[in-house]
Scaffold this motif. Structure first.
Motif, PDB file in Angstrom:
ATOM      1  N   GLU A  56    -112.376 -19.188  53.954  1.00 44.15           N
ATOM      2  CA  GLU A  56    -111.928 -18.289  55.019  1.00 44.15           C
ATOM      3  C   GLU A  56    -110.411 -18.293  55.144  1.00 44.15           C
ATOM      4  OE1 GLU A  56    -113.470 -16.256  57.091  1.00 44.15           O
ATOM      5  OE2 GLU A  56    -115.556 -16.659  56.569  1.00 44.15           O
ATOM      6  N   LEU A  57    -109.882 -17.168  55.565  1.00 40.78           N
ATOM      7  CA  LEU A  57    -108.460 -17.058  55.893  1.00 40.78           C
ATOM      8  C   LEU A  57    -108.229 -17.530  57.328  1.00 40.78           C
ATOM      9  CD1 LEU A  57    -107.955 -13.455  54.509  1.00 40.78           C
ATOM     10  CD2 LEU A  57    -106.928 -15.492  53.513  1.00 40.78           C
ATOM     11  N   SER A  58    -107.065 -18.099  57.562  1.00 40.44           N
ATOM     12  CA  SER A  58    -106.701 -18.445  58.934  1.00 40.44           C
ATOM     13  C   SER A  58    -106.433 -17.168  59.729  1.00 40.44           C
ATOM     14  CB  SER A  58    -105.449 -19.325  58.944  1.00 40.44           C
ATOM     15  OG  SER A  58    -104.323 -18.580  58.484  1.00 40.44           O
ATOM     16  N   LEU A  59    -106.451 -17.279  61.041  1.00 41.67           N
ATOM     17  CA  LEU A  59    -106.190 -16.115  61.886  1.00 41.67           C
ATOM     18  C   LEU A  59    -104.794 -15.563  61.625  1.00 41.67           C
ATOM     19  CD1 LEU A  59    -107.782 -17.277  65.283  1.00 41.67           C
ATOM     20  CD2 LEU A  59    -108.681 -15.601  63.654  1.00 41.67           C
TER      21      LEU A  59
ATOM     22  N   LYS B 103    -104.806 -13.643  58.334  1.00 43.11           N
ATOM     23  CA  LYS B 103    -105.420 -12.331  58.525  1.00 43.11           C
ATOM     24  C   LYS B 103    -104.448 -11.371  59.195  1.00 43.11           C
ATOM     25  CE  LYS B 103    -110.109 -14.175  59.113  1.00 43.11           C
ATOM     26  NZ  LYS B 103    -111.218 -14.351  60.094  1.00 43.11           N
ATOM     27  N   ARG B 104    -103.705 -11.888  60.158  1.00 47.98           N
ATOM     28  CA  ARG B 104    -102.773 -11.034  60.886  1.00 47.98           C
ATOM     29  C   ARG B 104    -101.648 -10.549  59.972  1.00 47.98           C
ATOM     30  NH1 ARG B 104    -100.274 -12.712  66.824  1.00 47.98           N
ATOM     31  NH2 ARG B 104     -99.276 -10.683  67.272  1.00 47.98           N
TER      32      ARG B 104
ATOM     33  N   GLY C 259    -106.280 -13.506  49.694  1.00 50.83           N
ATOM     34  CA  GLY C 259    -107.599 -13.182  50.232  1.00 50.83           C
ATOM     35  C   GLY C 259    -108.632 -12.931  49.166  1.00 50.83           C
TER      36      GLY C 259
ATOM     37  N   GLN D 172    -114.315 -12.188  44.935  1.00 51.01           N
ATOM     38  CA  GLN D 172    -114.910 -11.953  46.251  1.00 51.01           C
ATOM     39  C   GLN D 172    -113.838 -11.925  47.339  1.00 51.01           C
ATOM     40  OE1 GLN D 172    -118.269 -11.187  46.932  1.00 51.01           O
ATOM     41  NE2 GLN D 172    -118.094 -10.934  44.715  1.00 51.01           N
ATOM     42  N   VAL D 173    -114.075 -11.113  48.347  1.00 48.24           N
ATOM     43  CA  VAL D 173    -113.198 -11.010  49.512  1.00 48.24           C
ATOM     44  C   VAL D 173    -114.075 -11.259  50.736  1.00 48.24           C
ATOM     45  CG1 VAL D 173    -111.721  -9.495  50.872  1.00 48.24           C
ATOM     46  CG2 VAL D 173    -111.652  -9.385  48.375  1.00 48.24           C
ATOM     47  N   VAL D 174    -113.874 -12.404  51.365  1.00 49.79           N
ATOM     48  CA  VAL D 174    -114.765 -12.802  52.457  1.00 49.79           C
ATOM     49  C   VAL D 174    -114.479 -12.003  53.716  1.00 49.79           C
ATOM     50  CG1 VAL D 174    -115.506 -14.713  53.931  1.00 49.79           C
ATOM     51  CG2 VAL D 174    -115.061 -15.104  51.501  1.00 49.79           C
ATOM     52  N   THR D 175    -113.224 -11.920  54.114  1.00 48.32           N
ATOM     53  CA  THR D 175    -112.883 -11.212  55.352  1.00 48.32           C
ATOM     54  C   THR D 175    -111.851 -10.107  55.136  1.00 48.32           C
ATOM     55  OG1 THR D 175    -111.288 -12.989  55.810  1.00 48.32           O
ATOM     56  CG2 THR D 175    -113.440 -13.127  56.897  1.00 48.32           C
ATOM     57  N   ALA D 176    -110.774 -10.412  54.469  1.00 46.29           N
ATOM     58  CA  ALA D 176    -109.705  -9.429  54.253  1.00 46.29           C
ATOM     59  C   ALA D 176    -108.892  -9.856  53.049  1.00 46.29           C
ATOM     60  CB  ALA D 176    -108.805  -9.337  55.484  1.00 46.29           C
TER      61      ALA D 176
END
Length: 516
Positions: free
Chosen positions: A141-144, A147-148, A168, A175-179
């Motif tokens: 996962e990326l940190s908040l 992501k920002r 990411g 694969q790209v989990v969130t962004a």
């Protein structure tokens, strides 16, 4: 060209440093210089250009600090945003961060909302954004905050250059989990990583450049690297050659066992594709109930009626005539549109155990052996399997999502388990050999997501085997030529592209490769 996983790339770097004596800071310097070259060509010069660099605390950020220094020396106005603080940076990255600071380059540590306001202002007025946040070390996962920053880059509507791979994107799977950063151009270092070639990561990569950062060539071409990217230059050297005095009997004979009621198109596409890709003689063996239909559909392909158990349905009675026909051919393509009747599935299994000619198994042929994979491993000749993700899921007992999560791993495991060459179809088709060697195809396009395209591929591979290529070579050549034919057909547009369009473009694809 070889392709390196994250762990393989780390081992290459370590060997270059420890065994060849190349200081890590030299490799980082070379990487930063290559990034600047890529940005300079993308922006048509750097003088007075505003360059905004987003840097992490690792070596990817270190590459960004090197680039910042060279951008500044070339007359650009540079600002670096650091996700973290300078005291946390170590090693070569810390040295280059210190040098950049001594040169007066503005380095902003993002620690509060006021710093985020600066990010928003910088992205609004910059000419180019450099993604130096995370490289091959990224997992999960990326940190908040990450992501920002990614959202800020993606929302700026400015050119983005990513270092090594877009932040990411998982280096080994794409694969790209969130962004992930949507790059305009990616400068990958030393060797491409699977993540910039495989979707969805490939869609975030933009134009891909492979940068020479001074690693010894022996480390970049070693036999221990089992991933490869298919290119036109590689394929043009292995295509079947036709001598000037050739006749049809010398150009390969393909037998196709395919088709059932309502699925005659699959049989026709496979058979015609074998001819279009150079086979001298192609015979389509079909149930007698649909034989007349195939004689009308096909002109150049010979047809052979087989005994049936119901209209258009083959059973065990067809085995003997199929074996007789197979004895006169050089390759057998089995399965497209064959149907899923229980006796038809049993017939496929018996063919697999009795035929000693190279087999290309697709569609219903694969479904027939899904529960008896040991038959594949014990086949008399090395089979080539051409599953799409759904068929692969049935073969190995996973879900389609699980197959697509790590396509290289799945294809490699299936090839080893089944003792077969596995062609895992899809965007960036994967070809895996039983010994672990893997090829990533780069030809093809989204217009080929149409019914029948896989049937064409089966015919092309079968034709290449019949013309004398090994099953291994025919698989990679067939995949690339098939994709290239799709690219040629797509020049008229992606929407509405059909399998027949791909089929008709195969000769043009072969000609273009022969001219290289």
């Amino acid at each position: 060209m070889k392709v390196a996983t994250a762990s393989e790339m780390r081992a290459i770097d370590r060997c270059a440093i420890e065994e060849y004596g190349i200081p890590g800071i030299v490799l980082m310097e070379n990487a930063g210089v290559e990034v600047v070259k890529a940005a300079e060509s993308m922006l048509a010069g750097l003088v007075n250009k505003k360059i905004t660099i987003f840097a992490g605390k690792g070596n990817n950020g270190g590459d960004g600090f090197v680039a910042a220094r060279h951008f500044s020396n070339k007359g650009a106005k540079v600002k670096v945003f650091l996700l973290g603080n300078q005291a946390e940076i170590q090693g070569d990255a810390a040295i280059n961060c210190h040098i950049a600071g001594k040169m007066g380059i503005d380095i902003v540590e993002i620690s509060g909302e006021r710093d985020w306001d600066k990010v928003n202002i910088a992205t609004a007025f910059t000419d180019c954004l450099i993604d130096a946040l995370v490289g091959t070390g990224f997992k999960g996962e990326l940190s908040l905050e990450m992501k920002r920053l990614i959202a800020a880059m993606n929302g700026a509507n400015k050119p983005v250059l990513a270092i090594d791979l877009p932040s990411g994107v998982a280096a080994d799977t794409g694969q790209v989990v969130t962004a992930a950063v949507q790059a305009t151009r990616t400068v990958t270092l030393g060797l491409p990583k699977p993540g910039v070639l495989l979707y969805p990561g490939a869609a975030f990569t933009g134009e891909l450049l492979v940068a020479d950062i001074g690693l010894p060539q022996a480390l970049l071409t070693g036999e221990n690297l089992k991933q490869n990217v298919l290119t036109a230059g590689h394929i043009c050297d292995v295509l079947p050659k036709r001598c000037s005095d050739a006749h049809k009997g010398m150009c390969g004979k393909v037998l196709v066992v395919a088709g059932s009621q309502g699925l005659t198109g699959a049989a026709a596409l496979t058979s015609n594709a074998a001819l279009k890709s150079g086979a001298g003689l192609v015979t389509l063996a079909v149930a007698e109930g649909i034989h007349d239909i195939m004689e009308i559909k096909l002109t150049e392909v010979m047809t052979a009626p087989l005994p049936e158990i119901a209209k258009g349905v083959l059973g065990q009675a067809a085995l003997s005539p199929i074996l007789t026909l197979a004895g006169k051919c050089d390759a057998l393509a089995l399965g497209p549109g064959l149907g899923s009747h229980a006796e038809t599935r049993l017939l496929v299994r018996e063919i697999l155990q009795a035929v000693d000619k190279p087999l290309i198994i697709d569609a219903d042929g694969l479904n027939a052996v899904a529960e008896t994979g040991e038959l594949l491993a014990n086949a008399l000749a090395l089979p080539v399997l051409t599953p799409h993700p759904g068929e692969m899921a049935r073969l190995i007992g996973l879900s389609v999502d699980e197959v697509n999560q790590d396509r290289i791993y799945v294809a490699r495991q299936a090839a080893e388990q089944f003792g077969s060459v596995v062609v895992l179809k899809g965007a960036r088709t994967i070809v895996a050999y039983p010994d672990g060697e893997v090829y990533i195809n780069t030809s093809g396009n989204a217009g080929m997501a149409t019914g029948g395209a896989g049937d064409v591929l089966t015919g092309v591979i079968g034709s290449f085997i019949a013309q004398g290529l090994s099953s291994h070579t025919a698989a990679i050549a067939g995949v690339y030529v098939h994709g290239l034919a799709g690219d040629i057909a797509a020049q008229a547009g992606l929407a509405g592209l059909t399998a027949g369009d791909v089929l008709n473009s195969v000769p043009a694809a072969l000609l273009s490769l022969q001219k290289l």
